[in-house]
Design an enzyme around this catalytic site. Structure first.
Site, PDB file in Angstrom:
ATOM      1  N   ARG A  55       7.558   9.309  15.445  1.00 43.73           N
ATOM      2  CA  ARG A  55       7.159   7.857  15.480  1.00 43.73           C
ATOM      3  C   ARG A  55       7.259   7.570  17.030  1.00 43.73           C
ATOM      4  O   ARG A  55       7.617   8.382  17.823  1.00 43.73           O
ATOM      5  CB  ARG A  55       8.143   6.982  14.917  1.00 43.73           C
ATOM      6  CG  ARG A  55       8.169   7.161  13.651  1.00 43.73           C
ATOM      7  CD  ARG A  55       7.113   6.367  13.008  1.00 43.73           C
ATOM      8  NE  ARG A  55       7.091   6.271  11.248  1.00 43.73           N
ATOM      9  CZ  ARG A  55       6.230   5.522  10.503  1.00 43.73           C
ATOM     10  NH1 ARG A  55       5.443   4.877  10.994  1.00 43.73           N
ATOM     11  NH2 ARG A  55       6.684   5.669   9.240  1.00 43.73           N
ATOM     12  N   SER A  89       0.815  -1.083  -0.077  1.00 41.26           N
ATOM     13  CA  SER A  89      -0.129   0.062  -0.129  1.00 41.26           C
ATOM     14  C   SER A  89       0.625   1.322   0.102  1.00 41.26           C
ATOM     15  O   SER A  89       0.634   2.317   0.487  1.00 41.26           O
ATOM     16  CB  SER A  89      -0.811  -0.056   1.214  1.00 41.26           C
ATOM     17  OG  SER A  89      -1.779  -1.209   1.222  1.00 41.26           O
ATOM     18  N   HIS A 111      13.812  21.886  16.173  1.00 40.69           N
ATOM     19  CA  HIS A 111      13.408  20.632  16.814  1.00 40.69           C
ATOM     20  C   HIS A 111      13.508  19.777  15.435  1.00 40.69           C
ATOM     21  O   HIS A 111      12.728  20.278  14.264  1.00 40.69           O
ATOM     22  CB  HIS A 111      12.020  20.652  17.313  1.00 40.69           C
ATOM     23  CG  HIS A 111      11.394  19.459  17.485  1.00 40.69           C
ATOM     24  ND1 HIS A 111      11.824  18.749  18.563  1.00 40.69           N
ATOM     25  CD2 HIS A 111      10.484  18.798  16.899  1.00 40.69           C
ATOM     26  CE1 HIS A 111      11.025  17.471  18.834  1.00 40.69           C
ATOM     27  NE2 HIS A 111      10.229  17.744  17.521  1.00 40.69           N
ATOM     28  N   SER A 117      12.113  15.550  14.382  1.00 40.09           N
ATOM     29  CA  SER A 117      11.686  14.532  15.133  1.00 40.09           C
ATOM     30  C   SER A 117      11.098  13.753  13.667  1.00 40.09           C
ATOM     31  O   SER A 117      10.639  14.440  12.747  1.00 40.09           O
ATOM     32  CB  SER A 117      10.625  14.798  15.972  1.00 40.09           C
ATOM     33  OG  SER A 117       9.806  13.629  16.201  1.00 40.09           O
ATOM     34  N   SER A 165      11.044   5.806  17.269  1.00 40.09           N
ATOM     35  CA  SER A 165      11.170   7.450  17.591  1.00 40.09           C
ATOM     36  C   SER A 165      12.482   7.784  17.408  1.00 40.09           C
ATOM     37  O   SER A 165      13.562   7.439  18.014  1.00 40.09           O
ATOM     38  CB  SER A 165      10.637   7.554  18.829  1.00 40.09           C
ATOM     39  OG  SER A 165      10.750   8.776  19.087  1.00 40.09           O
ATOM     40  N   ASP A 201      16.333   8.752  22.481  1.00 41.98           N
ATOM     41  CA  ASP A 201      15.628   7.795  21.188  1.00 41.98           C
ATOM     42  C   ASP A 201      17.142   7.668  20.440  1.00 41.98           C
ATOM     43  O   ASP A 201      17.138   6.546  19.763  1.00 41.98           O
ATOM     44  CB  ASP A 201      14.896   8.577  20.398  1.00 41.98           C
ATOM     45  CG  ASP A 201      13.667   8.741  21.113  1.00 41.98           C
ATOM     46  OD1 ASP A 201      12.910   7.777  22.122  1.00 41.98           O
ATOM     47  OD2 ASP A 201      12.541   9.602  20.749  1.00 41.98           O
TER      48      ASP A 201
END
Length: 289
Positions: A167, A126, A162, A164, A172, A204
């Site tokens: 996740r 998908s 920042h 990121s 993450s 992380d």
């Protein structure tokens, strides 16, 4: 959600073309638009108060990589079927919050840069997005014209960044930085250096600076209508880093043909400690000049 994102991508990128090249502008604060200067561009006042300005480059390319980091995404139920070919695109916009905050050539601004790696050809799964990095910034910028040894310092910028991938654990990845960005130009050359200081938690990815270092260097050269660019980061203590080289050429007034090669660590947050070489070709709306 994927259907929504597919619809939003062209709808978001196409209007930006109107701002990718020089427009009819009104000079304000004695800081006319300067080729390659993000801050001088943001000091221009358009008739529309909601005008968004390019911050970094905006592009869409079809890519293939030498190796895919399947281990990092092993918790995804489609990880074993992940493909090496992906559509990579970047959207980067800025908005002036307060022009003249600390003098006529200053601006308090915000920017948002999003970079995605899309498994478009992976219809069996998908066509998922393998990785997306979200990078908002808040910064104070100054347009300058200090000259030294033939070079002119154009941009001085200080801010908070920042970065990121949005996740949850275990995939993450994020970090927060205070940074300074300096951009200078000399004829057809542009050089930009962006050192940073990491703040807050990096649980992380505790060793991210081992691979991403403490600065980014960007170089551009204007060769006729073509623009050759290179940028990268490197940790001199560990010997790890990564570099991106690009070449763009205009095919219409608002669209440029773009070829990009990335090699090394840190192409994305999920791949910050993974070494690969990725080659891509596609279109760009604005280059660094």
């Amino acid at each position: 959600m994927r259907a929504i994102l597919r619809g939003l991508l062209p709808a978001t990128l196409l209007p930006l073309a109107a701002y990718a090249q020089e427009a009819t502008i009104k000079e304000v604060h004695d800081a006319p638009a300067v080729r390659g200067s993000i801050i001088a561009n943001m000091l221009q006042e358009h008739d529309n108060p909601f005008t968004l300005y390019p911050y970094d480059t905006n592009y869409l390319i079809y890519t293939n990589t030498s190796d895919l980091n399947k281990e990092a995404i092993s918790t995804y139920n489609w990880s074993e079927n992940a493909r090496k070919d992906e559509v990579k695109f970047q959207l980067s916009l800025a908005f002036p919050l307060w022009r003249g905050i600390l003098g006529p050539n200053s601006v308090l601004g915000a920017s948002y840069t999003q970079k995605s790696w899309w498994q478009l050809s992976n219809s069996k799964e998908s066509s998922p997005f393998r990785e997306t990095n979200y990078e908002p910034q808040l910064f104070l910028g100054f347009a300058t014209d200090y000259r030294f040894a033939g070079w002119t310092l154009r941009d001085v910028e200080m801010g908070y960044n920042h970065d990121s991938n949005g996740r949850s654990d275990p995939t993450s990845r994020s970090w927060n930085r205070l940074y300074t960005r300096l951009m200078a130009e000399n004829g057809n050359w542009l050089v930009e250096v962006k050192p940073w200081y990491v703040i807050g938690s990096t649980d992380d990815n505790p060793d991210i600076t081992k691979y991403m270092g403490y600065y980014q260097l960007k170089i551009g050269y204007h060769l006729g209508e073509a623009v050759l660019s290179a940028k990268g980061q490197y940790n001199w203590n560990t010997g790890y880093g990564g570099a991106e080289v690009g070449l763009s050429y205009p095919v219409t007034k608002h669209v440029r043909l773009y070829t990009q090669v990335y090699s090394g660590y840190g192409e994305s947050l999920i791949d910050y400690n993974f070494n690969q070489t990725r080659v891509g070709v596609g279109v760009m709306l604005n280059d660094i000049f």
